[in-house]
Enzyme design. Sequence first.
Site, PDB file in Angstrom:
ATOM      1  N   TYR A   1      -7.909   0.834  -3.167  1.00  0.00           N
ATOM      2  CA  TYR A   1      -7.333   1.032  -3.861  1.00  0.00           C
ATOM      3  C   TYR A   1      -6.396   0.032  -4.827  1.00  0.00           C
ATOM      4  O   TYR A   1      -6.814  -1.039  -4.669  1.00  0.00           O
ATOM      5  CB  TYR A   1      -6.136   1.759  -3.151  1.00  0.00           C
ATOM      6  CG  TYR A   1      -5.432   0.889  -1.865  1.00  0.00           C
ATOM      7  CD1 TYR A   1      -6.233   1.172  -1.507  1.00  0.00           C
ATOM      8  CD2 TYR A   1      -4.455   0.207  -1.857  1.00  0.00           C
ATOM      9  CE1 TYR A   1      -5.697  -0.579  -0.012  1.00  0.00           C
ATOM     10  CE2 TYR A   1      -3.929  -0.316  -1.287  1.00  0.00           C
ATOM     11  CZ  TYR A   1      -4.664  -0.564   0.381  1.00  0.00           C
ATOM     12  OH  TYR A   1      -4.041  -1.596   0.910  1.00  0.00           O
TER      13      TYR A   1
ATOM     14  N   THR B   1       0.917  -1.125   0.176  1.00  0.00           N
ATOM     15  CA  THR B   1      -0.411   0.379  -0.323  1.00  0.00           C
ATOM     16  C   THR B   1       0.465   1.286  -0.387  1.00  0.00           C
ATOM     17  O   THR B   1       0.424   2.375  -0.475  1.00  0.00           O
ATOM     18  CB  THR B   1      -0.658   0.023   1.146  1.00  0.00           C
ATOM     19  OG1 THR B   1      -1.825  -1.338   1.333  1.00  0.00           O
ATOM     20  CG2 THR B   1      -1.736   1.259   0.658  1.00  0.00           C
TER      21      THR B   1
ATOM     22  N   THR C   1       1.653  -4.343   3.994  1.00  0.00           N
ATOM     23  CA  THR C   1       1.467  -4.992   5.581  1.00  0.00           C
ATOM     24  C   THR C   1       0.389  -6.372   5.947  1.00  0.00           C
ATOM     25  O   THR C   1       1.153  -7.345   7.339  1.00  0.00           O
ATOM     26  CB  THR C   1       0.812  -3.911   6.556  1.00  0.00           C
ATOM     27  OG1 THR C   1      -0.631  -3.618   5.874  1.00  0.00           O
ATOM     28  CG2 THR C   1       1.403  -2.303   6.300  1.00  0.00           C
ATOM     29  N   ASP C   2      -0.251  -6.881   4.880  1.00  0.00           N
ATOM     30  CA  ASP C   2      -0.625  -7.631   5.088  1.00  0.00           C
ATOM     31  C   ASP C   2       0.430  -9.051   5.963  1.00  0.00           C
ATOM     32  O   ASP C   2      -0.270  -9.701   6.837  1.00  0.00           O
ATOM     33  CB  ASP C   2      -1.525  -8.447   3.786  1.00  0.00           C
ATOM     34  CG  ASP C   2      -2.886  -7.426   3.257  1.00  0.00           C
ATOM     35  OD1 ASP C   2      -3.372  -6.686   4.134  1.00  0.00           O
ATOM     36  OD2 ASP C   2      -3.309  -7.989   2.358  1.00  0.00           O
TER      37      ASP C   2
ATOM     38  N   LYS D   1      -0.218  -8.145  12.975  1.00  0.00           N
ATOM     39  CA  LYS D   1      -0.978  -6.968  11.772  1.00  0.00           C
ATOM     40  C   LYS D   1      -2.748  -7.263  12.686  1.00  0.00           C
ATOM     41  O   LYS D   1      -3.288  -8.266  13.309  1.00  0.00           O
ATOM     42  CB  LYS D   1      -0.669  -6.679  10.745  1.00  0.00           C
ATOM     43  CG  LYS D   1      -2.081  -5.917  10.523  1.00  0.00           C
ATOM     44  CD  LYS D   1      -1.975  -6.430   8.524  1.00  0.00           C
ATOM     45  CE  LYS D   1      -2.968  -4.727   8.672  1.00  0.00           C
ATOM     46  NZ  LYS D   1      -2.934  -5.563   6.805  1.00  0.00           N
TER      47      LYS D   1
ATOM     48  N   GLU E   1      -2.921 -29.219  27.413  1.00  0.00           N
ATOM     49  CA  GLU E   1      -4.563 -29.972  27.621  1.00  0.00           C
ATOM     50  C   GLU E   1      -4.045 -31.499  26.478  1.00  0.00           C
ATOM     51  O   GLU E   1      -5.282 -32.160  26.507  1.00  0.00           O
ATOM     52  CB  GLU E   1      -5.577 -29.599  26.389  1.00  0.00           C
ATOM     53  CG  GLU E   1      -6.002 -27.886  28.228  1.00  0.00           C
ATOM     54  CD  GLU E   1      -7.464 -27.363  27.487  1.00  0.00           C
ATOM     55  OE1 GLU E   1      -8.319 -28.180  27.260  1.00  0.00           O
ATOM     56  OE2 GLU E   1      -6.290 -26.009  27.044  1.00  0.00           O
TER      57      GLU E   1
HETATM   58  N1  ASP Z   1      -2.442  -5.617   1.592  1.00  0.00           N
HETATM   59  C1  ASP Z   1      -1.477  -4.353   0.895  1.00  0.00           C
HETATM   60  C2  ASP Z   1      -0.545  -5.427   1.245  1.00  0.00           C
HETATM   61  O1  ASP Z   1      -0.283  -5.982   2.133  1.00  0.00           O
HETATM   62  C3  ASP Z   1      -1.692  -3.788   2.329  1.00  0.00           C
HETATM   63  C4  ASP Z   1      -0.629  -3.116   3.027  1.00  0.00           C
HETATM   64  O2  ASP Z   1      -0.361  -2.711   2.160  1.00  0.00           O
HETATM   65  O3  ASP Z   1      -1.275  -2.411   3.387  1.00  0.00           O
HETATM   66  O4  ASP Z   1       0.443  -4.768   0.274  1.00  0.00           O
END
Ligand code: ASP
Length: 340
Positions: free
Chosen positions: A37, A24, A103-104, A176, A297
């Site tokens: 986007y 992103t 971020t994924d 995350k 467990e």
């Molecule tokens: N879907 C995006 C990615 O992981 C989300 C992000 O970058 O925040 O590339």
Amino acid sequence: MVIRGSRHQPDKLPRVMILATGGTIAGSAESATQAGYTPGRVSIETMIDAVPGMTALARIHGDQVANVGSQDMTFAIMIDLANRINTLLGSSEADGVVVTHGTDTMEETAHFLNLTVKSKKPVVMTGAMRPATAVSADGPLNLYNAVAVAADPHAAGRGALVVMNDRIHGAHSLTKTNTTSVETFISPINGLIGTVDYGRTEYFRRPFRKHTHQSEFSLKGVASLPRVDIIYACADMPPDLIDCSVDNGSKGIVIAGDGNGNMNAATIQRAARAAKKGILIVRSSRVPTGKVGRNMEIDDDRMGFVASDELNPAKARILLMLALLQTRSLDEIQQLFYDY
Ligand code: ASP
């Protein structure tokens, strides 16, 4: 002890290489207020140009390694990235590296680099929750702060780091937690490595586990990794998911267990049967924080399972894939989960 990073003389600026992979932070939308986007559209040159103050922090160079949304990150790209970083940091070309990334799956690549980069020099990942074209895009300040950390000698020896939203996270601990908020990453079990405020760094701790220059994992001659699947446990789960994974060639399975790495009795039996055939079964948890302990467990000794300790399913999978390159011993793999 809190260590504050120092500013450098302009003529002695450290060299920082930015390796871009997409996400992103390199995403663009039709308008500045649109929620949807496309990630991985903007080039590394454009991203660097969007942060003019950065040249006061370091002598910066950029290289485009990939340009994908991190949901499309592959082990081929991760291996290429780790090899490039090892070459760069092994030379006098770079004092630190920044990796821009979606971020994924950032925590997976961070953990992968934490285990495979052989250097004390800073390796810092960053990204953004809002695309480059958005109102209040978070990417430029995240990139500025990431470069500041990569240029800071006090960041050295702390393993792969992730800088997002003014926080410095360790690769082992971050996860995350929010699908859209800029405050998405937390380090729930062991806390933050530090903070960075408009380039001013503060450090609170070092990683407690082995990493980077202490790591025994090597990518020498490695082009691909053994298949390891993650199976998500839930009420009344069908046990044949285990067979499906084994039949499709997995060498290991991570259970995203409920609670303390639990699964229903039918799945335990099926997983124990797979373990007897030599498939490595690691119990992790779908719960976002807390350890998965051995023989709680579930009788791991009797079933032939490994407990993931502090690693969540996605990171447990990365460690197991690298571990399977060198051993299939249950005891040795359990020890790796305590060490890394
Ligand atoms: N879907 C995006 C990615 O992981 C989300 C992000 O970058 O925040 O590339």
